[in-house]
Design a protein around this motif. Structure first.
Motif, short mmCIF file in Angstrom:
data_model
loop_
_atom_site.label_atom_id
_atom_site.label_comp_id
_atom_site.label_asym_id
_atom_site.label_seq_id
_atom_site.Cartn_x
_atom_site.Cartn_y
_atom_site.Cartn_z
N TYR A 193 7.72 -6.06 14.08
CA TYR A 193 7.88 -4.92 14.99
C TYR A 193 6.55 -4.54 15.64
O TYR A 193 6.52 -4.06 16.77
CB TYR A 193 8.56 -3.72 14.31
N ARG B 136 -9.76 -2.39 -2.80
CA ARG B 136 -9.97 -3.47 -1.81
C ARG B 136 -10.22 -4.81 -2.48
O ARG B 136 -10.86 -5.69 -1.89
CB ARG B 136 -11.14 -3.13 -0.87
N TYR C 250 -16.46 -6.07 8.85
CA TYR C 250 -16.78 -4.68 9.25
C TYR C 250 -17.47 -3.88 8.15
O TYR C 250 -17.75 -2.70 8.34
CB TYR C 250 -15.56 -3.95 9.83
N GLY D 162 -2.16 -8.06 2.99
CA GLY D 162 -0.78 -8.54 2.91
C GLY D 162 -0.14 -8.59 4.29
O GLY D 162 0.32 -9.65 4.75
N VAL D 163 -0.12 -7.47 5.00
CA VAL D 163 0.40 -7.46 6.38
C VAL D 163 -0.54 -8.27 7.27
O VAL D 163 -0.09 -9.06 8.11
CB VAL D 163 0.50 -6.00 6.91
N LEU E 137 8.15 1.04 9.82
CA LEU E 137 9.15 -0.04 9.72
C LEU E 137 10.56 0.52 9.60
O LEU E 137 11.51 -0.06 10.11
CB LEU E 137 8.83 -0.93 8.50
N PHE F 268 -0.86 2.24 12.15
CA PHE F 268 0.33 2.08 11.31
C PHE F 268 0.09 2.26 9.82
O PHE F 268 0.98 1.99 9.01
CB PHE F 268 1.02 0.73 11.58
N LYS G 182 -13.23 -12.84 2.44
CA LYS G 182 -12.03 -12.50 3.21
C LYS G 182 -12.17 -12.99 4.66
O LYS G 182 -11.21 -13.49 5.25
CB LYS G 182 -11.79 -10.99 3.19
N GLY H 221 -13.17 -7.23 5.06
CA GLY H 221 -14.16 -6.46 4.32
C GLY H 221 -15.13 -7.24 3.45
O GLY H 221 -15.88 -6.63 2.69
N ASN I 160 -2.79 3.97 6.42
CA ASN I 160 -3.87 4.86 5.95
C ASN I 160 -4.60 4.31 4.73
O ASN I 160 -4.87 5.05 3.79
CB ASN I 160 -3.31 6.23 5.55
N ALA I 161 -4.90 3.03 4.72
CA ALA I 161 -5.51 2.46 3.51
C ALA I 161 -6.80 3.20 3.13
O ALA I 161 -7.12 3.34 1.95
CB ALA I 161 -5.78 0.97 3.71
N TYR J 201 0.81 5.33 -1.64
CA TYR J 201 1.09 6.63 -0.99
C TYR J 201 2.23 7.36 -1.69
O TYR J 201 2.22 8.58 -1.82
CB TYR J 201 1.48 6.45 0.48
N GLY K 175 -4.19 -0.52 10.37
CA GLY K 175 -3.56 -0.01 9.16
C GLY K 175 -4.59 0.60 8.21
O GLY K 175 -4.26 0.99 7.10
N PRO L 28 3.86 4.20 14.21
CA PRO L 28 5.21 3.73 13.90
C PRO L 28 5.48 3.57 12.40
O PRO L 28 4.57 3.59 11.57
CB PRO L 28 5.22 2.36 14.55
N THR M 215 7.21 -5.93 9.24
CA THR M 215 6.23 -5.05 9.86
C THR M 215 5.48 -5.80 10.95
O THR M 215 5.33 -5.31 12.08
CB THR M 215 5.25 -4.49 8.80
N PHE N 197 0.82 -1.21 0.00
CA PHE N 197 0.00 0.00 0.00
C PHE N 197 0.86 1.26 0.00
O PHE N 197 0.47 2.30 -0.54
CB PHE N 197 -0.99 0.00 1.17
P1 NDP Z 1 -3.45 -4.61 2.31
O1 NDP Z 1 -3.18 -5.80 1.50
O2 NDP Z 1 -3.81 -4.80 3.74
O3 NDP Z 1 -4.55 -3.74 1.59
C1 NDP Z 1 -5.25 -2.78 2.30
C2 NDP Z 1 -6.55 -3.34 2.90
O4 NDP Z 1 -7.11 -2.34 3.74
C3 NDP Z 1 -7.60 -3.63 1.86
O5 NDP Z 1 -7.45 -4.88 1.23
C4 NDP Z 1 -8.87 -3.55 2.69
O6 NDP Z 1 -9.15 -4.81 3.31
C5 NDP Z 1 -8.50 -2.55 3.80
N1 NDP Z 1 -9.23 -1.30 3.63
C6 NDP Z 1 -10.17 -0.82 4.47
N2 NDP Z 1 -10.68 0.31 4.00
C7 NDP Z 1 -10.08 0.56 2.84
C8 NDP Z 1 -10.23 1.61 1.88
N3 NDP Z 1 -11.10 2.61 2.03
N4 NDP Z 1 -9.46 1.56 0.76
C9 NDP Z 1 -8.58 0.58 0.59
N5 NDP Z 1 -8.40 -0.45 1.46
C10 NDP Z 1 -9.16 -0.45 2.59
O7 NDP Z 1 -2.19 -3.61 2.25
P2 NDP Z 1 -0.74 -3.81 2.90
O8 NDP Z 1 -0.65 -5.14 3.53
O9 NDP Z 1 0.28 -3.40 1.90
O10 NDP Z 1 -0.72 -2.69 4.04
C11 NDP Z 1 -1.69 -2.68 5.06
C12 NDP Z 1 -1.57 -1.37 5.82
O11 NDP Z 1 -0.36 -1.38 6.57
C13 NDP Z 1 -1.50 -0.14 4.92
O12 NDP Z 1 -2.15 0.93 5.54
C14 NDP Z 1 -0.02 0.14 4.87
O13 NDP Z 1 0.29 1.44 4.57
C15 NDP Z 1 0.38 -0.22 6.28
N6 NDP Z 1 1.79 -0.52 6.45
C16 NDP Z 1 2.49 0.25 7.33
C17 NDP Z 1 3.80 -0.01 7.61
C18 NDP Z 1 4.49 0.78 8.64
O14 NDP Z 1 5.63 0.49 8.97
N7 NDP Z 1 3.86 1.81 9.21
C19 NDP Z 1 4.52 -1.06 6.89
C20 NDP Z 1 3.68 -1.87 6.02
C21 NDP Z 1 2.36 -1.57 5.80
P3 NDP Z 1 -10.69 -5.15 3.69
O15 NDP Z 1 -11.44 -5.17 2.39
O16 NDP Z 1 -10.60 -6.46 4.36
O17 NDP Z 1 -11.14 -4.05 4.59
#
Ligand code: NDP
Length: 324
Positions: free
Chosen positions: A129, A314, A191, A151-152, A265, A237, A176, A172, A239-240, A46, A215, A263, A126, A42
């Motif tokens: 930590y 999503r 949710y 993914g995370v 990574l 952690f 899933k 979602g 802002n999806a 960003y 996340g 936090p 990720t 994700f």
């Molecule tokens: P994901 O594979 O988890 O994809 C994001 C998921 O978030 C979607 O599949 C969806 O799952 C959910 N989601 C809920 N609302 C929304 C929305 N409005 N738009 C999009 N997705 C939404 O991504 P990653 O595994 O790559 O990353 C997960 C989160 O962790 C991200 O926010 C990422 O930035 C963060 N991250 C932070 C790190 C850090 O060190 N701070 C390091 C790695 C990742 P569902 O349909 O089930 O709701």
């Protein structure tokens, strides 16, 4: 000359331009790496939109990759041509070949495929930590993990279970949610159709959870605070759904003297020792089989713009791997 996606300006998926780039020889401390697999994250979105600005433009985005060392620069003693390696930083992964500081690489264990390496380095470190650094979740603790099918999320759910923690996860969709149940979460909340605060209160007999790993960001942040017991920890952690809005920190007192951390990574793996410790622990839980790294969906690297759109919509489950 090699091919890579380059961003010249921030914006939608169309700003990802597949073009020729010059790579050259590795300088001191650098390695030239040929990617075999690249992880979609994700954070790539960003970086593309500018929510997290890249150090400078134009730039090649992409944080996570696995491949083979082609050449090493002066002073590089840890790696040599032919080594299988993987990494989670710095940007530049959306390419066939790149230069990268050797200090950012870890040796990829022989038992792991390049696809698994690209599916787990950023996401798995990720999870490490989050579960040890931000809040050391212990047996008896109840944790709430948002987007457990992501993914995370998939790694986090499995690793939390391996620590003996009771896991409540959100997801979602019905599909899933079923997947996350299969990963071992005791309670899974869809949710999209259920009020997750009410469900968490119900599951915990009104007490709330010890920690929330969130996340998702904007859409869940304030409600996540309502899921915590007094003195609980909010780990925000990502802002999806968009960045968390500014809020009055007095809320943390009113909701039970809560702890809050935001936090990254990069902080936890900034030193070579930190990076190697995170990678070692990740490889260990994967080798024991308590965390399984699904190879995820693979698609050609040139389809990165479409892959990002699916992630933003999503529609992805677990990791997506891009093959150069
Ligand atoms: P994901 O594979 O988890 O994809 C994001 C998921 O978030 C979607 O599949 C969806 O799952 C959910 N989601 C809920 N609302 C929304 C929305 N409005 N738009 C999009 N997705 C939404 O991504 P990653 O595994 O790559 O990353 C997960 C989160 O962790 C991200 O926010 C990422 O930035 C963060 N991250 C932070 C790190 C850090 O060190 N701070 C390091 C790695 C990742 P569902 O349909 O089930 O709701």
């Amino acid at each position: 000359m090699t091919k890579a996606f380059v961003i010249h300006e921030y914006g939608g998926p169309e700003v990802l331009k597949w073009q020729d780039v010059e790579v050259g020889d590795p300088g001191p401390g650098e390695v030239r790496l040929r990617h075999k697999a690249v992880g979609l994250n994700f954070i790539d979105v960003y970086h593309r939109t500018g929510l997290y600005p890249l150090p400078a433009l134009p730039a090649v985005p992409g944080m996570e990759g696995a491949g083979v060392v082609e050449a090493v620069g002066e002073d590089v003693t840890e790696f040599r041509a032919g080594d299988r390696v993987a990494y989670a930083h710095p940007p530049g992964a959306y390419s066939e070949v790149r230069l990268i500081p050797a200090a950012k690489l870890v040796a990829l264990p022989g038992a792991l495929s390049f696809e698994q390496g690209a599916a787990m380095m950023l996401k798995g470190m990720t999870a490490r930590y989050l579960l040890y650094g931000c809040y050391n979740a212990l047996p008896g603790d109840v944790v709430l993990i948002h987007a457990g099918a992501g993914g995370v999320g998939q790694i986090l759910v499995q690793w939390a279970k391996a620590k003996g923690v009771t896991v409540i996860a959100t997801a979602g969709s019905v599909e899933k949610a079923a997947l996350v149940t299969g990963l071992g979460a005791e309670h899974v909340i869809n949710y999209q159709s259920e009020d997750f605060v009410a469900r968490v209160k119900d599951i915990t007999h009104g007490r709330g959870v010890h920690v929330v790993y969130d996340g998702v960001g904007q859409a869940t942040f304030l409600k996540s605070l309502d899921c915590l017991r007094p003195l609980g920890t909010m780990v925000s952690f990502g802002n999806a759904s968009g960045p968390v809005e500014p809020f009055n920190i007095g809320l943390l007192a009113a909701k039970g003297s809560l702890f809050l951390t935001r936090p990254s990574l990069m902080t936890y793996t900034a030193t070579r020792e930190g990076l190697l410790a995170h990678a070692r622990d990740l490889f260990e839980v994967v080798a024991r089989g308590v965390v399984k790294i699904a190879e995820g969906r693979t698609r050609p690297l040139v389809e990165a713009p479409q892959a990002q759109q699916e992630m933003e919509g999503r529609r992805t489950i677990g990791s997506t791997i891009l093959i150069p």
